[in-house]
Design a protein around this motif. Structure first.
Motif, mmCIF file in Angstrom:
data_model
loop_
_atom_site.group_PDB
_atom_site.id
_atom_site.type_symbol
_atom_site.label_atom_id
_atom_site.label_comp_id
_atom_site.label_asym_id
_atom_site.label_seq_id
_atom_site.Cartn_x
_atom_site.Cartn_y
_atom_site.Cartn_z
ATOM 1 N N THR A 47 0.769 -1.212 -0.059
ATOM 2 C CA THR A 47 0.028 -0.033 -0.025
ATOM 3 C C THR A 47 0.626 1.253 0.089
ATOM 4 N N THR A 48 0.256 2.260 -0.008
ATOM 5 C CA THR A 48 1.045 3.675 0.087
ATOM 6 C C THR A 48 0.845 4.157 1.524
ATOM 7 N N SER A 49 0.461 3.435 2.320
ATOM 8 C CA SER A 49 0.181 4.023 3.893
ATOM 9 C C SER A 49 1.378 4.282 4.694
ATOM 10 N N SER B 52 4.026 6.106 3.938
ATOM 11 C CA SER B 52 4.264 7.550 3.499
ATOM 12 C C SER B 52 3.516 8.302 4.622
ATOM 13 N N THR B 53 2.297 7.879 5.074
ATOM 14 C CA THR B 53 1.503 8.387 6.003
ATOM 15 C C THR B 53 1.932 8.187 7.596
ATOM 16 N N THR C 22 8.747 8.761 1.639
ATOM 17 C CA THR C 22 8.690 9.723 0.947
ATOM 18 C C THR C 22 8.817 11.149 1.620
#
Length: 244
Positions: free
Chosen positions: A45-47, A49-50, A124
């Motif tokens: 997932t892109t989680s 980065s959060t 990121t």
């Protein structure tokens, strides 16, 4: 307080740590491994980065709190502190020496954690990586200062661990990791505003997303610095020579 005695205390602590490989691994390696584990969990997932910036705040903070508090308590329980304070060394010199020694370790720890998060785990960062490192160091030093304060009130290592639910866990729960702080119930949000880890997490997330200006980050760092200073002063005042 005397700068020469403070530096001598810091050098003694660093020498002790240097001869303890397990503590070195716990301080410098374990936080990055835990961050890597979180990144692996969210690899599809892109989680990350959060949640990644919050992990940079969380794991070094916890590790520095535990190592500092237990190490300081051990000095008191073994009578080392009583012998040191029978010499010209004062409580302020002792506390500042510990803060300086573990502060230097916090710089190395944070540099490894930030570098590992960005260049290995793929976190990121839209803002300045140097500013991210500065906030991460302040956060780790905060853990050190609160650990020193906790050790002044604890009589055993087990009591130090008992301070985790009282000091650390509420900051984790209300720091915005599980739910954004602006979505917390009103009373909990106000409590969260007074907790230092909340400001460290906010600052790291703001730097990572480049969503706030330098003045905001500077204000968060000032709040963290105020907590560090307050914990050091209170720790110096309440530090006992020896555990009863």
């Amino acid at each position: 307080m005397n700068s020469r005695r403070t530096l001598a205390t810091a050098a003694r602590i660093l020498s002790q740590v240097r001869h303890d490989p397990r503590t070195i691994v716990l301080l410098l390696v374990v936080p990055s491994l835990l961050i890597g584990l979180v990144a692996w969990i969210f690899s599809d997932t892109t989680s990350f980065s959060t949640v990644g910036p919050a992990m940079i705040a969380l794991f070094p903070f916890i590790v520095m709190f535990l190592v500092t508090s237990i190490t300081t308590l051990r000095e008191r329980r073994t009578g080392t502190l009583e012998r040191l304070l029978s010499m010209p060394l004062g409580k302020g010199d002792f506390i500042l020496g510990y803060t300086l020694a573990f502060g230097l370790l916090a710089v190395v720890q944070s540099a490894i954690a930030v570098g590992y998060s960005v260049w290995v785990c793929g976190l990121t960062i839209s803002g300045s990586i140097w500013l991210l490192l500065a906030v991460a160091v302040a956060d780790a030093v905060l853990g050190t200062a609160l650990g020193l304060l906790a050790s002044a009130f604890a009589n055993t290592e087990f009591q130090v661990v008992q301070f985790m639910p009282a000091i650390v866990f509420p900051q984790i729960l209300l720091g915005g990791i599980f739910l954004p702080r602006d979505q917390l119930p009103n009373g909990l949000q106000q409590i969260s505003d007074w907790l230092p880890l909340s400001h460290a997490i906010d600052a790291l997330q703001a730097v990572a997303s480049n969503s706030k200006d330098a003045a905001y980050i500077g204000g968060e760092l000032l709040i963290i610095a105020a907590w560090i200073l307050g914990a050091i002063v209170l720790g110096s005042v309440t530090l006992r020579r020896r555990t009863p």
